[in-house]
Scaffold this motif. Structure first.
Motif, mmCIF file in Angstrom:
data_model
loop_
_atom_site.group_PDB
_atom_site.id
_atom_site.type_symbol
_atom_site.label_atom_id
_atom_site.label_comp_id
_atom_site.label_asym_id
_atom_site.label_seq_id
_atom_site.Cartn_x
_atom_site.Cartn_y
_atom_site.Cartn_z
ATOM 1 N N MET A 1 34.234 36.459 34.615
ATOM 2 C CA MET A 1 34.976 35.339 35.175
ATOM 3 C C MET A 1 34.597 35.162 36.639
ATOM 4 O O MET A 1 34.288 36.116 37.334
ATOM 5 C CB MET A 1 36.475 35.583 35.073
ATOM 6 N N ILE B 1 35.502 34.509 40.448
ATOM 7 C CA ILE B 1 36.630 34.728 41.349
ATOM 8 C C ILE B 1 37.183 33.396 41.844
ATOM 9 O O ILE B 1 38.407 33.226 41.997
ATOM 10 C CB ILE B 1 36.204 35.615 42.532
ATOM 11 N N LEU C 1 39.667 31.983 39.394
ATOM 12 C CA LEU C 1 40.917 32.745 39.407
ATOM 13 C C LEU C 1 41.752 32.429 40.649
ATOM 14 O O LEU C 1 42.986 32.335 40.573
ATOM 15 C CB LEU C 1 40.607 34.246 39.358
ATOM 16 N N ILE D 1 43.540 29.129 40.140
ATOM 17 C CA ILE D 1 44.718 29.257 39.275
ATOM 18 C C ILE D 1 45.866 29.906 40.038
ATOM 19 O O ILE D 1 47.029 29.473 39.945
ATOM 20 C CB ILE D 1 44.371 30.068 38.018
ATOM 21 N N ALA D 2 45.559 30.945 40.815
ATOM 22 C CA ALA D 2 46.600 31.612 41.602
ATOM 23 C C ALA D 2 47.223 30.650 42.610
ATOM 24 O O ALA D 2 48.455 30.609 42.777
ATOM 25 C CB ALA D 2 46.010 32.829 42.319
ATOM 26 N N PHE E 1 34.936 28.559 36.153
ATOM 27 C CA PHE E 1 35.645 29.740 35.663
ATOM 28 C C PHE E 1 34.740 30.816 35.060
ATOM 29 O O PHE E 1 35.212 31.897 34.731
ATOM 30 C CB PHE E 1 36.676 29.318 34.609
ATOM 31 N N ARG F 1 34.118 34.394 28.633
ATOM 32 C CA ARG F 1 35.107 34.894 29.589
ATOM 33 C C ARG F 1 36.290 33.934 29.693
ATOM 34 O O ARG F 1 37.422 34.365 29.934
ATOM 35 C CB ARG F 1 34.485 35.075 30.969
ATOM 36 N N LEU G 1 40.272 34.683 29.599
ATOM 37 C CA LEU G 1 41.205 34.125 30.570
ATOM 38 C C LEU G 1 42.294 33.319 29.873
ATOM 39 O O LEU G 1 43.480 33.403 30.229
ATOM 40 C CB LEU G 1 40.436 33.243 31.558
ATOM 41 N N TRP H 1 44.937 35.684 28.410
ATOM 42 C CA TRP H 1 45.818 36.339 29.369
ATOM 43 C C TRP H 1 46.713 35.354 30.108
ATOM 44 O O TRP H 1 47.850 35.695 30.473
ATOM 45 C CB TRP H 1 44.998 37.175 30.348
ATOM 46 N N LEU H 2 46.236 34.140 30.325
ATOM 47 C CA LEU H 2 47.126 33.122 30.901
ATOM 48 C C LEU H 2 48.287 32.834 29.957
ATOM 49 O O LEU H 2 49.431 32.653 30.393
ATOM 50 C CB LEU H 2 46.348 31.830 31.178
#
Length: 447
Positions: free
Chosen positions: A1, A3, A6, A9-10, A62, A67, A71, A74-75
């Motif tokens: 994935m 960074i 990610l 998304i964060a 992403f 990958r 993701l 897990w999301l």
């Protein structure tokens, strides 16, 4: 994935705090936190619905599609944890008056929660048959819509038309549009590249398919995969398969399919020459690097398929020395050994090593390091096969000097659990270990 993806998304999940935090001074903090994590769940689910579209550019942001599937899983798990906390922690606040649909919105929120919980659990319980899982997975968008309805009309300390409300509604709209696209528009819209099944060969447990394009064909790189749909009874459902041949001048594709489930077994029985097929893609970033650094390819079983394409491309793309470890269980079940031996002779810099576990031979980090002369600092290792084998080889090779970023792999199983079995086994082992240590301590104390 990647960074970067990610981080995006964060940030998407943290931005609402800009509006939620100032409300904490005048509202119940626990209820406000419950409303935040409920909103966070909607944001993550909206993003997840969008990831499922396989829209162009997603891999750039992403990472490779394999990958992105991880993701996506897990999301979904994190979103369900947030929804569970939102349900447990009371979100009601004094002094708020809901609209005429607030009561209905609350009831639909409960339906949405339990519907999503059941479907997400079905996604991570891997013994549920694939076709049943995929059918049930399509209902997630409906329960997501109910959750969005719940958010829009439920009592809350801000309006749905305030900046905070509009921000969360934007992700709800993103998820709903993505779901409608995948469930309604995309099945009716022309997509992919049209092919005809030219040849079908059965090689042990593999079904090899050659596809000829009807017009412009798909352009891919060695090591990439695509989604195949065949216009036959029970074969129209899309499934991802590695393209086991390098790009060809005539635009034809080769796909080698292992009998691993109901669909692949049905395809082996029913697929025949002349059938029409649709291919969408290509996807993946599993490709050889430029340069003369030594390379190690490890293909276990059907995991050898991307390396067939790699080997074909060596004539047109000079590289440093390459060692291919073809890991098999039975000597008689090596369908591409002759082809790979021929490719090794033609390329000159490719060495084929067949590792047969039925003869008691195992591929270990020590053997790979020894074959490279002990110098792993410049090597690239490409792996395709079972995850347990991958983890063992990677950890061992990194300890011997391989840079972790130079261990390249694909997620061989796109639908996986969440590690509950592994966690249970670890907890069991730790409990047994603790009991044994206590017994030893008591025994020593008694002596």
């Amino acid at each position: 994935m990647r960074i970067f993806g990610l981080i995006l998304i964060a940030l998407a999940g943290l931005v609402p705090l800009y509006w939620f935090v100032p409300l904490a001074g005048s509202r119940d903090a626990g209820a406000l936190f419950s409303q935040y994590i409920g909103s966070l769940a909607l944001i993550l689910m909206g993003i997840n619905q969008f990831l499922a579209t396989r829209a162009p550019g997603l891999e750039t942001v992403f990472g490779p599609l394999d990958r992105i599937y991880v993701l996506h899983k897990w999301l979904g798990v994190v979103a369900m944890v947030c929804l569970g906390l939102h349900d447990i922690i009371d979100a009601e606040m004094n002094g708020l008056r809901g609209g005429p649909l607030a009561g209905i919105a609350e009831d639909l929120g409960e339906i949405s929660l339990y519907g999503l919980l059941i479907l997400v659990l079905a996604s991570v319980i891997t013994f549920i048959p694939y076709h049943l899982w995929k059918w049930s997975h399509r209902l997630i968008g409906i329960f997501f819509f109910l959750g969005a309805f719940h958010f829009f009309f439920i009592e809350k300390p801000f309006s749905s038309f305030d900046p905070l409300g509009l921000y969360i509604c934007a992700f709800c709209l993103l998820g709903i549009v993505s779901y409608v696209w995948m469930s309604v528009v995309r099945p009716m819209a022309p997509r992919g590249y049209r092919y005809t099944v030219a040849t079908v060969r059965h090689l042990g447990g593999l079904t090899e398919v050659i596809l000829n394009p009807k017009g412009r064909g798909l352009r891919h790189k060695p090591g990439q995969f695509a989604f195949l749909s065949v216009g036959g009874s029970g074969l129209s459902e899309e499934h991802p398969f590695t393209l086991s041949g390098a790009p060809r001048d005539d635009g034809s594709l080769r796909i080698s399919i292992k009998d691993l489930g109901d669909y692949t077994r049905h395809l082996r029985r029913e697929l025949s020459e002349g059938m029409e097929a649709t291919v969408t893609g290509p996807y993946g970033r599993f490709s050889m690097p430029a340069g003369r650094d030594p390379q190690v390819w490890v293909g276990a079983g059907v995991g050898v398929t991307p390396f067939l394409a790699f080997a074909e491309s060596l004539k047109a793309r000079p590289t440093g020395p390459v060692t291919l470890y073809y890991c098999v269980r039975e000597r008689d079940d090596i369908p591409y050994a002759v082809e790979l031996e021929r490719a090794a002779e033609e390329a000159g810099n490719l060495e084929l090593v067949i590792v047969n576990s039925d003869e008691g031979v195992r591929l270990t980090p020590e053997r790979i390091a020894a074959d490279l002369g002990g110098d792993l600092s410049r090597a690239h290792v490409f792996f395709c096969g079972p995850s347990a084998m991958r983890k063992t080889l990677k950890s061992g090779l990194v300890l011997k000097g391989l840079r972790a970023s130079r261990f390249h792999f694909e997620e061989f199983e796109m639908r996986t659990g969440i590690g509950l079995a592994t966690l249970s086994a670890w907890l069991w082992d730790r409990s047994i270990y603790t009991i044994e240590k206590r017994r030893e301590a008591r025994k020593q104390a008694a002596e």
